[in-house]
Design a protein around this motif. Structure first.
Motif, PDB file in Angstrom:
ATOM      1  N   SER A 106       0.799  -1.231   0.000  1.00  0.00           N
ATOM      2  CA  SER A 106       0.000   0.000   0.000  1.00  0.00           C
ATOM      3  C   SER A 106       0.824   1.270   0.000  1.00  0.00           C
ATOM      4  CB  SER A 106      -0.940   0.015   1.214  1.00  0.00           C
ATOM      5  OG  SER A 106      -0.220   0.310   2.398  1.00  0.00           O
ATOM      6  N   GLY A 107       2.130   1.164   0.276  1.00  0.00           N
ATOM      7  CA  GLY A 107       2.969   2.358   0.344  1.00  0.00           C
ATOM      8  C   GLY A 107       2.905   3.075   1.674  1.00  0.00           C
ATOM      9  N   VAL A 108       2.186   2.519   2.642  1.00  0.00           N
ATOM     10  CA  VAL A 108       2.065   3.132   3.970  1.00  0.00           C
ATOM     11  C   VAL A 108       3.138   2.545   4.878  1.00  0.00           C
ATOM     12  CG1 VAL A 108       0.595   3.340   6.021  1.00  0.00           C
ATOM     13  CG2 VAL A 108      -0.384   3.615   3.727  1.00  0.00           C
ATOM     14  N   LEU A 109       3.864   3.425   5.551  1.00  0.00           N
ATOM     15  CA  LEU A 109       5.025   3.005   6.333  1.00  0.00           C
ATOM     16  C   LEU A 109       4.850   3.360   7.801  1.00  0.00           C
ATOM     17  CD1 LEU A 109       7.897   1.841   6.389  1.00  0.00           C
ATOM     18  CD2 LEU A 109       8.752   4.126   5.800  1.00  0.00           C
ATOM     19  N   PHE A 110       4.794   2.347   8.652  1.00  0.00           N
ATOM     20  CA  PHE A 110       4.691   2.546  10.099  1.00  0.00           C
ATOM     21  C   PHE A 110       6.099   2.650  10.676  1.00  0.00           C
ATOM     22  CE2 PHE A 110       0.706   0.161   9.169  1.00  0.00           C
ATOM     23  CZ  PHE A 110      -0.189   1.153   9.552  1.00  0.00           C
ATOM     24  N   ASP A 123       5.938  11.326   4.565  1.00  0.00           N
ATOM     25  CA  ASP A 123       5.862  11.098   3.118  1.00  0.00           C
ATOM     26  C   ASP A 123       6.671   9.857   2.788  1.00  0.00           C
ATOM     27  OD1 ASP A 123       5.704  11.132   0.395  1.00  0.00           O
ATOM     28  OD2 ASP A 123       6.867  12.984   0.103  1.00  0.00           O
ATOM     29  N   ALA A 124       5.996   8.718   2.749  1.00  0.00           N
ATOM     30  CA  ALA A 124       6.687   7.455   2.500  1.00  0.00           C
ATOM     31  C   ALA A 124       7.044   7.268   1.043  1.00  0.00           C
ATOM     32  CB  ALA A 124       5.820   6.288   2.979  1.00  0.00           C
ATOM     33  N   GLY A 181      -4.349  -0.484  12.116  1.00  0.00           N
ATOM     34  CA  GLY A 181      -3.505   0.697  12.240  1.00  0.00           C
ATOM     35  C   GLY A 181      -4.116   1.862  11.489  1.00  0.00           C
ATOM     36  N   ALA A 182      -4.019   3.054  12.065  1.00  0.00           N
ATOM     37  CA  ALA A 182      -4.539   4.254  11.417  1.00  0.00           C
ATOM     38  C   ALA A 182      -3.553   4.767  10.377  1.00  0.00           C
ATOM     39  CB  ALA A 182      -4.811   5.343  12.454  1.00  0.00           C
ATOM     40  N   LEU A 183      -4.073   5.263   9.270  1.00  0.00           N
ATOM     41  CA  LEU A 183      -3.223   5.859   8.247  1.00  0.00           C
ATOM     42  C   LEU A 183      -2.457   7.027   8.858  1.00  0.00           C
ATOM     43  CD1 LEU A 183      -2.505   6.093   5.158  1.00  0.00           C
ATOM     44  CD2 LEU A 183      -4.335   7.799   5.035  1.00  0.00           C
ATOM     45  N   ASP A 190      -1.759   3.602  -1.841  1.00  0.00           N
ATOM     46  CA  ASP A 190      -1.940   3.610  -3.292  1.00  0.00           C
ATOM     47  C   ASP A 190      -2.253   2.243  -3.895  1.00  0.00           C
ATOM     48  OD1 ASP A 190       0.541   2.249  -3.318  1.00  0.00           O
ATOM     49  OD2 ASP A 190       1.656   4.097  -3.642  1.00  0.00           O
ATOM     50  N   GLY A 191      -1.973   1.173  -3.207  1.00  0.00           N
ATOM     51  CA  GLY A 191      -2.281  -0.147  -3.755  1.00  0.00           C
ATOM     52  C   GLY A 191      -1.480  -0.509  -4.985  1.00  0.00           C
TER      53      GLY A 191
END
Length: 282
Positions: A106-110, A123-124, A181-183, A190-191
């Motif tokens: 998804s491009g989301v980075l924790f 900004d991942a 987890g929250a965005l 972006d998938g």
């Protein structure tokens, strides 16, 4: 004689999946939205099924040792082990897999900067090359964090559920641990990955209604988690202290069709049949 009597069940592989959530628009009555992807038709497993980001634990996750390397911030592996009822080394690998798979798919980075572990990457997309290298296995998540001076933020995730693939499944089995987890603020999902052909934010209730209308297909664990999220806000979800009890549905061959049974299977099967799926897709 059923499948489990004819053949010993496959050993389930540990897996992690993340329900990525964000609050809906202020003028919406939908509560929260969740990020769902549709696995493309060419996938060997669960083709065309709507899923959360996630995947199996691999050697990169087991060998990461993020805590020892100082690349871990938030509740330690022992805390996660106690919530999931597993050993700390597996808990550490699962949290690592959850963060890695979410970033890959998804491009989301924790994660946050090592020098300020209370901060979060905003900004991942600046790590797009590393994301591609993680996806093709040419880079490990531990090496990525170390190279970019980042730490995994385990406090951005919460334990949610644990589902095990039925023993009758002959293709592959997973022992899947669900996280929520929250965005993170400033980031976007972006998938853009090789496994899905569609990805978007949707309310849990709409996703359930789409399934019942035959527009999409949901497996029982996904349907059940969406049902549990429906009507909640992100704050509600993050405040919940879940008691994690493993759920393993039962598959039985009745006549020419397989029937799946679990604690809420009557509601699930009613929706599945209403949507036109009268034969269980083994």
């Amino acid at each position: 004689m059923n499948a489990t009597q004819e053949h010993p069940p496959l050993v389930p592989r540990p897996a992690a999946t993340v329900m990525l959530v964000r609050d809906a628009e202020p003028d919406s009555a939908a509560g929260l939205s969740v990020f769902l992807m549709r696995r493309h038709a060419g996938m060997e497993f669960a083709a065309g099924v709507m899923v959360f980001p996630g995947g199996g634990v691999d050697d990169r996750d087991r060998d990461a040792e993020l805590g020892r390397l100082g690349a871990w911030a938030g509740p330690p592996p022992l805390w996660w082990a106690q919530r999931f009822g597993i050993k700390p080394d597996l808990a550490e690998a699962l949290v690592c897999a959850a963060a890695r798979e979410t970033f890959e798919e998804s491009g989301v980075l924790f994660a946050g900067p090592a020098g300020d572990p209370d901060s979060i990457v905003r900004d991942a997309s600046v790590y797009r090359d590393a994301r591609a290298a993680l996806a093709d296995h040419s880079l490990s998540f531990a090496d990525f964090l170390r190279r970019e001076s980042l730490v995994l933020r385990s406090d951005l995730l919460r334990p949610w559920a644990n589902w095990v693939t039925p023993e009758a499944e002959r293709t592959r089995r997973y022992d899947t641990f669900f996280f929520v987890g929250a965005l993170p603020e400033g980031q976007r999902a972006d998938g853009e990955n090789t496994e899905s052909d569609r990805a978007d934010w949707i309310s849990p209730r709409q996703a359930i209604e789409d399934f019942a209308a035959g527009h999409t297909f949901l497996l029982p664990p996904t349907w059940t988690q969406l049902d549990a999220l429906s009507g909640r806000t992100v704050a509600d979800v993050l405040a919940v202290e879940r008691t994690i009890v493993p759920v393993q549905p039962n598959l039985e061959l009745k006549g020419d069709n397989w029937e799946i049974e679990f604690f809420d299977s009557d509601r699930y099967n009613q929706a599945r049949i209403a949507g036109g799926s009268t034969v269980w897709p083994l």
